[in-house]
Design an enzyme around this catalytic site. Structure first.
Site, mmCIF file in Angstrom:
data_model
loop_
_atom_site.group_PDB
_atom_site.id
_atom_site.type_symbol
_atom_site.label_atom_id
_atom_site.label_comp_id
_atom_site.label_asym_id
_atom_site.label_seq_id
_atom_site.Cartn_x
_atom_site.Cartn_y
_atom_site.Cartn_z
ATOM 1 N N GLY A 151 2.855 -14.532 5.563
ATOM 2 C CA GLY A 151 2.589 -14.004 7.086
ATOM 3 C C GLY A 151 3.307 -13.572 8.373
ATOM 4 O O GLY A 151 3.801 -13.820 8.709
ATOM 5 N N ARG A 208 0.955 -1.575 0.425
ATOM 6 C CA ARG A 208 0.100 -0.017 -0.519
ATOM 7 C C ARG A 208 0.862 1.010 0.265
ATOM 8 O O ARG A 208 0.203 2.530 -0.165
ATOM 9 C CB ARG A 208 -1.091 -0.086 1.458
ATOM 10 N N GLU A 258 -8.564 -10.388 12.509
ATOM 11 C CA GLU A 258 -8.544 -9.760 11.206
ATOM 12 C C GLU A 258 -9.435 -8.727 10.962
ATOM 13 O O GLU A 258 -10.868 -9.761 11.160
ATOM 14 C CB GLU A 258 -7.323 -10.137 10.285
ATOM 15 N N ARG A 268 47.193 42.289 -9.875
ATOM 16 C CA ARG A 268 46.219 42.274 -10.629
ATOM 17 C C ARG A 268 46.926 43.831 -12.039
ATOM 18 O O ARG A 268 47.840 44.285 -11.743
ATOM 19 C CB ARG A 268 45.576 43.492 -10.092
ATOM 20 N N SER A 298 38.618 41.186 -2.088
ATOM 21 C CA SER A 298 37.874 40.310 -2.610
ATOM 22 C C SER A 298 37.718 40.183 -3.702
ATOM 23 O O SER A 298 38.830 40.562 -4.488
ATOM 24 C CB SER A 298 36.218 41.525 -2.995
#
Ligand code: UD1
Ligand code: MG
Length: 462
Positions: free
Chosen positions: A85, A15, A157, A441, A406
């Protein structure tokens, strides 16, 4: 007296309509079977998990739980083969139960996850007992009929019940304690002459009850509710959520919206913790006193210190976070992250296998992977630790009091010494000694009135 638990976990769980075996479906992050196993008292001789469907998955889950120290006692497994079962599931344990010299067998279902540890302890001490509950809507469950003295008379059951029996609201919770010397012959006598053509454990329980007093003990419906469908799973999750949140509120934790916060069963919260709305915390997580967990944050495993501020929408996986840290908003701390006290990790920062020492900061838009950042060092906005060359991962180490400007890239393996400064926009691929300034840079090009000429040139073309 040797008490052995048998946990029924071999069913397919049709299920649920799932590839995952039913007992591995989670309730607040922990699979149903783990909830059940964690209730077992340490004094048990052993527990036998009966498995079959999804066997490999269940075995590997058990292996993981064992390695993580989550199993309170020794846990063995028995493969049921084709499940015939619940009675058949216990029959296949006979050899193991004999080998373990079981005197008493406690049977629990892997799909009844919210049973409490106190209840299981009491069941383990009961000579013969069955747990039952009153259900206003008993559909799907087996019904319980008692003798005048309250002991068990009959179990039927739903599918085999007549109209009068169907109307009974006392149902079987599927948890039992039974003497093995009576249960064993009862299992031998089982027949599958019922609507489902299965060997019902309930028939064996009735057989024992015909020879020995089997007490019917009552429990809350919340504890014994079974998980047979996705609806059941959602309902169990809701009651677990309420149980856990109420427990922490009693311990001095505040929730801005308890109905939207999901905390798993292995979480430990200190006093004055504040949980904002829509927070999810799963796995083993410790949160110290006075810490605030911001809205929409997801934490999976880890340790968070005192007075930490986890700002909204942070994702934390197994990280260790020291006292007084500030994390987020929108931070992602991945596996192997350790923040010592007073560390700040800000928005859109990702860390992995990284130790940030006391007082260090990475406040904006950065990636810190396979690294160590020294005390009081600052990692600027947009910095990337380039840890991966396409084949292997490499480490970045930064000393104390360093400043990483940064938009820099640190191409690992790389070491930055104490007090060094990396100028903004640099790409660093070699050693930077202590107190040095490193800059890669390109030089600035300046043309006076150049902007005016630029626009004029473009306009002329159109
Ligand atoms: C069972 C009980 C019912 C009770 C209910 C409580 C029987 C016949 N019925 O019904 O009286 O009210 O539990 O939740 O016992 N399993 C195996 N092997 C099998 C069949 C099942 O290991 O061959 C396991 C399942 O994986 C599950 C547990 O046993 O974990 C219970 O089985 P399930 O099919 O869910 O039984 P219910 O119909 O819920
Ligand atoms: Mg069931």
């Amino acid at each position: 007296m040797n008490t052995v638990a048998v946990i029924l976990a071999a069913g397919l769980g049709k299920r649920m309509k799932s590839r995952l075996p039913k007992v591995l479906h989670p309730i607040l992050g922990d699979p149903a079977l783990l909830w059940v196993l964690r209730t077992l008292p340490v004094e048990l001789k052993a527990a036998i998990v009966v498995l079959h469907h999804g066997k490999e998955q269940v075995l590997s889950a058990l292996e993981r739980w064992r390695a993580d120290g989550l199993l309170p006692c020794s846990v063995l497994t028995v493969d049921q083969g084709q499940p015939l079962g619940t009675g058949h599931a216990v029959q296949v344990c006979e050899a193991e139960l004999d080998r373990l010299e079981a005197a008493r067998v406690v049977i629990l279902s892997g799909d009844v996850p919210l049973i409490r540890a106190e209840t299981v302890v009491a069941l383990c001490a009961a000579p013969a007992s069955l747990l039952a509950m009153e259900m206003p809507d008993p559909s799907g469950y087996g019904r319980v009929i008692q003798k005048l003295d309250g002991s068990l008379a009959k179990l039927v059951e739903q599918r085999d019940a007549n109209a009068d029996e169907q109307a009974i609201t006392l149902v079987n919770g599927g948890a039992y304690s039974l003497p093995w010397d009576l249960l064993k012959p009862a299992l031998h006598r089982l027949k599958a002459n019922n609507a489902q053509h299965e060997f019902y454990l309930t028939d064996a329980v009735m057989d024992v009850a015909s020879k020995h007093h089997v007490q019917v003990d009552f429990c809350d419906t919340e504890e014994l509710a079974g998980m047979n469908s996705r609806d059941d799973q959602a309902a169990l999750q809701a009651s677990a959520q309420w149980r856990i949140n109420a427990f922490w509120m009693k311990g001095g934790v505040s929730f801005l919206d308890a109905s939207s916060s999901f905390l798993g069963p292995r979480i430990k919260l200190g006093q004055d913790v504040l949980i904002e709305p829509s927070v999810r915390i799963e796995g083993a997580v410790k949160v110290g006193d006075g810490t605030r967990v911001g809205q929409g944050s997801i934490i999976n495993g880890g340790e968070i210190g005192k007075d930490v501020s986890i700002r909204p929408y942070s994702i934390i996986d197994g990280a260790k976070i020291g006292d007084h840290c500030i994390v987020g908003p929108f931070a992602r701390l991945r596996e192997g992250t350790e923040l010592q006290a007073d560390v700040h990790v800000g928005n859109f920062v990702e860390t992995k296998q990284t130790l940030m020492k006391k007082g260090s900061k990475a406040n904006h838009l950065a990636y810190l992977g396979d690294s160590e950042v020294g005390e009081n060092s600052n990692v600027g906005a947009g910095v990337i630790f380039c840890n991966y060359d396409g084949i292997a991962k490499h480490r970045t180490t930064i000393g104390k009091d360093a400043f990483i400007g940064s938009d820099s890239q640190l191409v690992a393996p790389v070491n930055i010494g104490d007090g060094a400064v990396i100028a903004a926009g640099s790409t660093i691929s070699g050693e930077v000694p202590a107190r040095a300034l490193a800059m890669t840079r390109p030089a600035l090009v300046l043309k006076e009135e150049g902007a005016v000429r630029y626009w004029a040139r473009l306009k002329k073309k159109t």
